[in-house]
Design a protein around this motif. Structure first.
Motif, PDB file in Angstrom:
ATOM      1  N   ALA B 315       0.796  -0.999  -0.108  1.00  0.00           N
ATOM      2  CA  ALA B 315       0.061   0.032  -0.023  1.00  0.00           C
ATOM      3  C   ALA B 315       0.889   1.403  -0.055  1.00  0.00           C
ATOM      4  N   ASP B 316       2.264   1.137  -0.444  1.00  0.00           N
ATOM      5  CA  ASP B 316       3.088   2.151  -0.600  1.00  0.00           C
ATOM      6  C   ASP B 316       3.475   3.075   0.759  1.00  0.00           C
ATOM      7  N   ASN B 317       3.239   2.277   1.968  1.00  0.00           N
ATOM      8  CA  ASN B 317       3.507   2.781   3.041  1.00  0.00           C
ATOM      9  C   ASN B 317       4.586   1.957   3.772  1.00  0.00           C
ATOM     10  N   GLU B 318       5.927   2.439   3.141  1.00  0.00           N
ATOM     11  CA  GLU B 318       7.142   1.665   3.310  1.00  0.00           C
ATOM     12  C   GLU B 318       7.503   2.018   4.830  1.00  0.00           C
ATOM     13  N   ALA B 319       7.298   3.029   5.234  1.00  0.00           N
ATOM     14  CA  ALA B 319       7.743   3.789   6.368  1.00  0.00           C
ATOM     15  C   ALA B 319       6.958   2.967   7.571  1.00  0.00           C
ATOM     16  N   GLU B 320       5.614   2.727   7.400  1.00  0.00           N
ATOM     17  CA  GLU B 320       4.835   1.987   8.318  1.00  0.00           C
ATOM     18  C   GLU B 320       5.530   0.594   8.491  1.00  0.00           C
ATOM     19  N   ALA B 321       5.580   0.036   7.406  1.00  0.00           N
ATOM     20  CA  ALA B 321       6.215  -1.540   7.155  1.00  0.00           C
ATOM     21  C   ALA B 321       7.598  -1.740   8.099  1.00  0.00           C
ATOM     22  N   ARG B 322       8.416  -0.650   7.842  1.00  0.00           N
ATOM     23  CA  ARG B 322       9.784  -0.790   8.337  1.00  0.00           C
ATOM     24  C   ARG B 322       9.452  -0.934  10.026  1.00  0.00           C
ATOM     25  N   LEU B 323       8.601  -0.414  10.643  1.00  0.00           N
ATOM     26  CA  LEU B 323       8.340  -0.063  11.952  1.00  0.00           C
ATOM     27  C   LEU B 323       8.102  -1.817  12.464  1.00  0.00           C
ATOM     28  N   HIS B 324       8.015  -2.801  11.644  1.00  0.00           N
ATOM     29  CA  HIS B 324       7.526  -4.002  12.131  1.00  0.00           C
ATOM     30  C   HIS B 324       8.660  -4.960  11.812  1.00  0.00           C
ATOM     31  N   PHE B 325       9.867  -4.415  11.111  1.00  0.00           N
ATOM     32  CA  PHE B 325      11.062  -5.398  10.888  1.00  0.00           C
ATOM     33  C   PHE B 325      11.624  -5.774  12.218  1.00  0.00           C
ATOM     34  N   ALA B 326      11.607  -5.166  13.191  1.00  0.00           N
ATOM     35  CA  ALA B 326      12.398  -5.693  14.666  1.00  0.00           C
ATOM     36  C   ALA B 326      11.662  -7.002  14.998  1.00  0.00           C
ATOM     37  N   GLU B 327      10.014  -6.690  14.958  1.00  0.00           N
ATOM     38  CA  GLU B 327       9.440  -7.809  15.520  1.00  0.00           C
ATOM     39  C   GLU B 327       9.556  -9.034  14.573  1.00  0.00           C
ATOM     40  N   ARG B 328       9.778  -8.838  13.256  1.00  0.00           N
ATOM     41  CA  ARG B 328       9.674  -9.875  12.402  1.00  0.00           C
ATOM     42  C   ARG B 328      11.112 -10.747  12.618  1.00  0.00           C
ATOM     43  N   GLU B 329      11.975 -10.033  13.045  1.00  0.00           N
ATOM     44  CA  GLU B 329      13.466 -10.347  13.365  1.00  0.00           C
ATOM     45  C   GLU B 329      13.241 -11.442  14.536  1.00  0.00           C
ATOM     46  N   LYS B 330      12.617 -11.213  15.451  1.00  0.00           N
ATOM     47  CA  LYS B 330      12.289 -12.036  16.428  1.00  0.00           C
ATOM     48  C   LYS B 330      11.462 -13.539  16.135  1.00  0.00           C
ATOM     49  N   THR B 331      10.434 -13.007  15.500  1.00  0.00           N
ATOM     50  CA  THR B 331       9.688 -14.320  14.811  1.00  0.00           C
ATOM     51  C   THR B 331      10.447 -15.066  13.874  1.00  0.00           C
ATOM     52  N   GLY B 332      11.115 -14.487  13.168  1.00  0.00           N
ATOM     53  CA  GLY B 332      11.952 -15.254  12.128  1.00  0.00           C
ATOM     54  C   GLY B 332      13.127 -16.135  12.680  1.00  0.00           C
ATOM     55  N   LYS B 333      13.646 -15.599  13.948  1.00  0.00           N
ATOM     56  CA  LYS B 333      14.462 -16.449  14.911  1.00  0.00           C
ATOM     57  C   LYS B 333      13.837 -17.796  15.407  1.00  0.00           C
ATOM     58  N   PHE B 334      12.762 -17.291  15.822  1.00  0.00           N
ATOM     59  CA  PHE B 334      11.888 -18.552  16.664  1.00  0.00           C
ATOM     60  C   PHE B 334      11.613 -19.574  15.358  1.00  0.00           C
ATOM     61  N   ALA B 335      11.196 -19.095  14.254  1.00  0.00           N
ATOM     62  CA  ALA B 335      10.886 -20.040  13.139  1.00  0.00           C
ATOM     63  C   ALA B 335      12.189 -20.890  12.896  1.00  0.00           C
TER      64      ALA B 335
END
Ligand SMILES: Cc1cc2nc3c(=O)[nH]c(=O)nc-3n(C[C@H](O)[C@H](O)[C@H](O)COP(=O)(O)OP(=O)(O)OC[C@H]3O[C@@H](n4cnc5c(N)ncnc54)[C@H](O)[C@@H]3O)c2cc1C
Ligand SMILES: Cc1cc2nc3c(=O)[nH]c(=O)nc-3n(C[C@H](O)[C@H](O)[C@H](O)COP(=O)(O)OP(=O)(O)OC[C@H]3O[C@@H](n4cnc5c(N)ncnc54)[C@H](O)[C@@H]3O)c2cc1C
Lengths: 365, 421
Positions: B315-335
C-alpha cells in the motif's frame, strides 16, 4: 569402440529402432539429451490409430498397428494397452457422407468398420450430445500408455546389449560418428537421427517444425467414455495450414480418467499453457460432449508434434550422407508409427525388402 | 465470466492474509480484495472457531476486517493466472477473474505426511486432519488415540482431542530430547509462545510425551475378525526398542510444508522449498508479495507480522512497514529454531517397505519408484504425483525420501471443473 548403429533420441521412435536393430543382432548405442521418453513422447495421447489422409499414411499406420497388436501380446500390463476402438464422430449429414466414404476406403484396404447412425452413436457413447448425425467405428484401433511402452522397448534393446546414455546431447551427426557436446566422438557405422521435433537442428536437410498441442486430463470417471472419439473435422485441423486450430478428441484412459485433446499451433515455441487455446479446445469439446463441463480437470500440459510439410515422417537415408538416417517428423502419429518406422529403417540398413513400400517416407522424396 | 478489479489482491484468508488486508487498507485510496477458498476467513487455526472464536486476537482482526472496506470473497480458489495481472478462481457459481495492481500471496501451509507401513489404513489420519474432523463433528469421546510425528502441532492437537474427552494414549515425537531442550530454552526469547507452550503442557498432564520415538508401522489385525478391540495396532520405536499399542486412531503429522504452488506458478523464485522474499516481503516478481507460511514455517505470530509488512509495503507505506522489521526479526529467529528443533531424522527415510504406498491417488508403491533419478521420471513412468491432489502429499514425502525437487507449478494448481478452465 565402434557401434553398428548410434541412435540420437530415446523417444518412442528411437526406442523402437533400438529394439528392432538389436533384435537383428546389431550393436546399438542410444543417446538422449534428456531421459527415456521425456520429449514429445511424454506429451502424446497414445492413440494407436489407422489414418486414411493419404495412401502412404494409411499404409504406415496399418502396418504399425499390426506390429502393435503383436507387441501387445508380450507387453506388461503397465503399458495399459487397450482395444477401445475409435469412433469418428459426424456432426451432420455432410459429414455422414464422409463416414460412408471412409467406410468404403477402409474396406477396400482390408479394415472392417461399422457405420453408426444417430441412435447407434448415442448407444455407443451416451455422453455425446444429442443430435449428432452418427459416426464410424473402427474397432481395431487402440490406446497405449506410451511412456511405459517406450521404456519397455528400450529395456528390450538394453537386454539385447544396447547401450543407453541419457543426459548426453549430440551436436553433430556424420558418416561414421556422432559428436557430443563435450567434444567427445562416438564412432558408429550407421547413425539414426531420431531427435523428434529437434531433428532439423542436427540435420538441416530435414524440414521439421514444432507443432504445439495442448491436452487436459480429468480425475477418474470410469465409463464416461469407452472409445477414442474424434470429430471428423479433425483432419481439417490436422492438415490446415492455419496457425492455430482445435478439434474434439477424447480418450478413455485405463485409469478411468478422460484425456481431452487437442490443439495444433505453429510458431509457438515455448511449452507454456495458452489459456485462450485451452478455452477454445474445451468449448469445442462441450459442443460434442456437454457433460464434460462438469468433470474436474487435474492437469494440462503441452507438447510438440514434429511436423513435416506433407505430414509424412522422414524414414530413411538423409541425402548427402552414406550412413546417416532419419527417423523423425512423425507429427501426431509417432506413437502409432514408431513400430513401422523401426522395421522400415532396419530393413533399409540391412538391405532387406521392406513389408511396405518405403518411397513416400524417404527424406529425399 | 465475472471479473473483479482491485488495487491490492490478497490470496489466503489466514493470519497472514487477514493481517495484510488490514494493513493495506490503511491506505484509503486503494481498493483491497481478500479471497480464500473456504467458507470463512481464519485460515488453518481460526477458521473453524469463527463465530465462537476464543482467541481475542483473531476476533479483533476479523471484526476489523469485516467492518472495514475490504472486499472479501470466500469460497474462491485460485487455480491459474489469466493474464499478466490477473488470476482465475473457481467459485461455487463458476469462475471469476481477479485483476490486480499488486498481489499478496498468503496461501499458508499444509501438513507433511511421511509413509510407513500402514499409514494408508482407515483411522490413520493427519494430526491436523483428525482435529479438523473432530471440529466437524466426529465424536472421539473415550477413543484411544495416539498422536505421532513431529512439531508443535502435535501438542496442540493432543490438547484439543483431550478437551473433547478423547483418551490420548501418547504423543510420539521423533525429535530428540536434546533438540527439544534447546528449543524450549530458546523460547525464553519468545514470551507469548512460551506461555502457550506451558499452558498446553499443563493441560496435557497424564499424556506421555515421548521424544526420540516414532511409529514404525501400523496394522489392523482385529478388523477382519469383527472383534470389538480397537482397530489399530501401532508399533513404536524408541531408543532401539519397539513395542505395540492398540488404538482407535493414529493422528500422524510431520510438521508443515509451505503452499508455494501459486507463487511458483507466477514465476516467483522458490529457494529450498520456500518463496524467496526481500525485507518488504517482495518476491522476485514485480508487484507480487508473499507473507506467512510460504516464506518459512514460523507459526501464527510470524504470519501476522509478515502480513502486516507486506500489506503496508504493497500500500506504498514503506515507513510503516519498516516499523515491524524488528518484530519480524524475533519471529524469524523463532521459526529458525522451530525448524531446527523438529528437523526430520534420517531413520524416517527407511520406514517404508517396497509395498508401502507413496502416492495414494495413483496407488504407487515405494518399491516402484525408489530406483528413479528424478521426480519427473518417476511421475512419467508410474504416475506418482499425477493424481487429484497433484502431488501435494507424495511430493513432500519424496522430497524428503529421495531429495527430489518439486516441479514448477502448472495450471490448474487445483482440480477445476472443465467449464471453469
Ligand atoms: C498433444 C499431442 C498428442 C499426440 N497424440 C498422439 C496420439 O494419440 N497417437 C500417436 O501416435 N501420436 C501422438 N502424438 C505424436 C507423438 O507423441 C510423437 O509423434 C512422438 O512422440 C514422436 O516421438 P519421437 O521419438 O520422434 O520424439 P521425442 O519423444 O521428442 O524423442 C526425441 C528425443 O530426442 C532427444 N533429442 C533431441 N535433440 C537431441 C540432441 N541434439 N542430442 C541428444 N538427444 C536429443 C530429445 O531429448 C527426445 O527425448 C501426439 C503428440 C502431441 C504433442
Ligand atoms: C492442518 C493444520 C493445522 C494447524 N493447526 C494449528 C493449531 O492448532 N495451532 C497453531 O498455532 N497453528 C496451527 N497450524 C499452523 C498455522 O497454519 C499457522 O500458525 C498460521 O495459521 C499460518 O497462517 P497463514 O496465514 O500463513 O496460513 P493459513 O492459516 O494456512 O492460511 C492460508 C489460507 O489460504 C488459503 N488458500 C491457499 N491457497 C489458496 C488458493 N489458491 N486460493 C484461495 N485460497 C487459498 C487456505 O485455504 C488458507 O485458508 C496448523 C497448520 C495446519 C496446516
Amino acid at each position: 569402440m565402434s557401434y553398428d548403429v548410434a541412435i540420437i533420441g530415446a523417444g518412442i521412435v528411437g526406442a523402437a529402432c533400438a529394439a528392432v536393430l538389436t533384435r537383428e543382432g546389431m550393436s546399438v548405442i542410444v543417446l538422449d539429451a534428456g531421459g527415456v521418453a521425456t520429449g514429445s513422447t511424454a506429451a502424446g495421447m497414445g492413440h494407436i490409430v489407422v489414418m486414411d489422409d493419404s495412401e502412404a499414411q494409411f499404409a504406415l499406420t496399418q502396418y504399425s498397428q499390426k506390429l502393435w497388436k503383436k507387441l501387445a501380446a508380450e507387453m506388461p500390463v503397465s503399458c495399459e494397452f487397450e482395444h477401445c476402438g475409435t469412433i469418428w464422430v459426424a456432426a451432420d449429414d455432410e459429414e455422414m457422407d464422409e463416414v460412408r466414404r471412409k467406410h468404403e476406403f477402409y474396406k477396400t484396404h482390408g479394415i472392417a468398420t461399422e457405420i453408426l447412425d444417430e441412435k447407434a452413436l448415442r448407444e455407443a457413447e451416451p455422453n455425446l450430445a444429442e443430435g449428432l448425425a452418427g459416426g464410424l467405428r473402427v474397432a481395431g484401433d487402440s490406446v497405449v500408455y506410451q511412456l511405459t511402452a517406450t521404456t519397455y522397448l528400450m529395456d528390450k534393446a538394453v537386454a539385447k546389449g544396447a547401450v543407453l546414455k541419457t543426459g548426453t546431447r549430440i551436436v553433430s551427426v556424420n558418416d561414421g560418428d556422432v559428436e557430443l557436446e563435450n567434444g567427445a566422438v562416438i564412432a558408429a557405422g550407421n547413425v539414426i537421427n531420431a531427435a523428434g521435433a529437434f531433428a532439423s537442428e542436427l540435420s538441416p536437410e530435414l524440414n521439421i517444425k514444432k507443432r504445439k498441442g495442448h491436452l487436459v486430463i480429468t480425475e477418474r470417471y470410469p465409463n464416461f467414455v469407452s472409445h477414442q472419439l474424434i470429430e471428423l473435422g479433425y483432419l481439417k485441423s490436422a492438415h490446415g495450414k492455419d496457425a492455430d486450430s482445435v478439434a474434439f478428441n477424447v480418450q478413455p484412459r485405463s485409469t478411468g480418467q478422460v484425456l481431452l485433446g487437442s490443439s495444433r499451433q505453429f510458431g509457438a515455441e515455448t511449452s507454456e499453457i495458452d489459456n485462450s487455446i485451452v478455452s477454445r479446445m474445451t468449448a469445442r469439446a462441450f459442443e460434442y460432449m456437454p457433460k464434460l463441463r462438469d468433470l474436474a480437470a487435474v492437469r494440462i500440459w503441452t507438447g510438440f508434434r514434429p511436423a513435416t510439410p506433407d505430414n509424412l515422417p522422414y524414414i530413411g537415408k538423409i541425402p548427402g550422407f552414406e550412413n546417416v538416417y532419419a527417423a523423425a517428423g512423425h507429427e501426431g502419429l509417432g506413437i502409432t508409427t514408431s513400430l513401422g518406422t523401426a522395421e522400415l529403417l532396419t530393413d533399409e540398413i540391412l538391405g532387406r525388402k521392406p513389408a511396405i513400400s518405403p518411397e513416400a517416407y524417404l527424406p529425399g522424396r | 465470466m465475472n471479473k473483479i478489479s482491485t488495487d491490492i489482491l490478497i490470496i489466503g484468508g489466514g493470519a497472514a492474509g487477514m493481517s495484510a488486508a488490514l494493513a493495506a487498507s490503511s491506505n484509503r485510496d486503494l481498493g483491497i480484495t481478500l479471497i480464500d477458498d473456504n467458507p470463512r476467513l481464519g485460515g488453518q487455526i481460526w477458521r473453524a472457531e469463527l463465530g465462537k472464536t476464543k482467541s481475542p486476537e483473531a476476533l479483533k482482526l476479523i471484526t476489523a476486517i469485516e467492518s472495514g472496506r475490504i472486499g472479501i470473497v470466500n469460497n474462491a480458489q485460485v487455480f491459474a493466472a489469466q493474464n499478466e495481472n490477473s488470476l482465475l478462481a473457481q467459485t461455487p457459481t463458476g469462475s471469476t477473474e481477479f485483476e490486480y495492481q499488486k498481489l499478496i500471496i498468503a496461501t499458508g501451509a499444509r501438513e507433511r505426511f511421511l509413509p510407513f507401513p500402514g499409514w494408508t489404513l482407515p483411522n490413520v489420519l493427519g494430526a491436523g486432519g483428525l482435529q479438523a474432523l473432530v471440529k466437524g463433528g466426529l465424536n472421539v469421546e473415550n477413543k484411544l488415540i495416539v498422536v505421532a510425528g513431529t512439531g508443535p502441532l502435535l501438542l496442540a492437537v493432543a490438547e484439543y482431542l483431550k478437551s473433547k474427552e478423547a483418551n490420548v494414549v501418547a504423543i510420539a515425537e521423533q525429535t530428540s530430547a536434546a533438540n527439544l531442550r534447546r528449543f524450549a530454552f530458546g523460547l525464553w526469547r519468545s514470551p507469548s509462545k512460551l506461555a502457550q507452550g506451558i499452558a498446553l503442557r499443563s493441560k496435557l498432564i497424564g499424556v506421555p510425551y515421548l521424544t526420540d520415538s516414532w511409529v514404525e508401522s501400523v496394522s489392523s489385525p482385529h478388523v477382519s475378525k469383527g472383534s470389538t478391540s480397537a482397530p489399530l495396532n501401532i508399533t513404536f520405536t524408541r531408543n532401539r526398542k519397539t513395542w505395540t499399542i492398540d488404538a482407535d486412531y493414529l493422528a500422524s503429522g510431520f510438521h508443515l510444508v509451505p503452499n508455494t504452488e501459486l507463487a511458483s506458478l507466477l514465476g516467483c523464485r522458490v529457494e529450498n522449498s520456500f518463496v524467496a522474499v526481500d525485507e518488504f516481503q517482495r518476491t522476485s516478481c514485480e508487484n507480487i508479495y508473499c507473507a506467512g507460511e510460504p516464506t518459512g514455517i514460523g507459526g501464527v505470530e510470524a504470519s501476522l507480522i509478515e502480513g502486516k509488512i507486506a500489506g503496508f509495503a504493497a500500500a506504498d507505506n514503506e515507513a510503516e512497514a519498516r516499523l515491524h522489521f524488528a518484530e519480524r526479526e524475533k519471529t524469524g529467529k523463532f521459526a529458525e529454531r522451530l525448524n531446527r528443533a523438529f528437523a526430520l531424522r534420517d531413520e524416517l527415510k527407511h520406514l517404508a517397505d517396497d509395498d508401502t504406498i507413496i502416492c495414494r491417488c495413483e496407488d504407487v508403491s515405494y518399491g516402484s519408484i525408489r530406483d528413479f533419478d528424478s521426480r519427473r521420471e518417476a511421475k512419467l513412468q508410474t504416475r506418482c504425483g499425477m493424481g487429484a491432489c497433484q502431488g501435494r502429499i507424495c511430493g513432500a514425502a519424496t522430497e524428503f525420501l529421495f531429495g527430489w525437487e518439486a516441479d514448477t507449478a502448472r495450471p490448474p494448481i487445483f482440480p477445476v471443473r472443465m467449464e471453469n478452465l
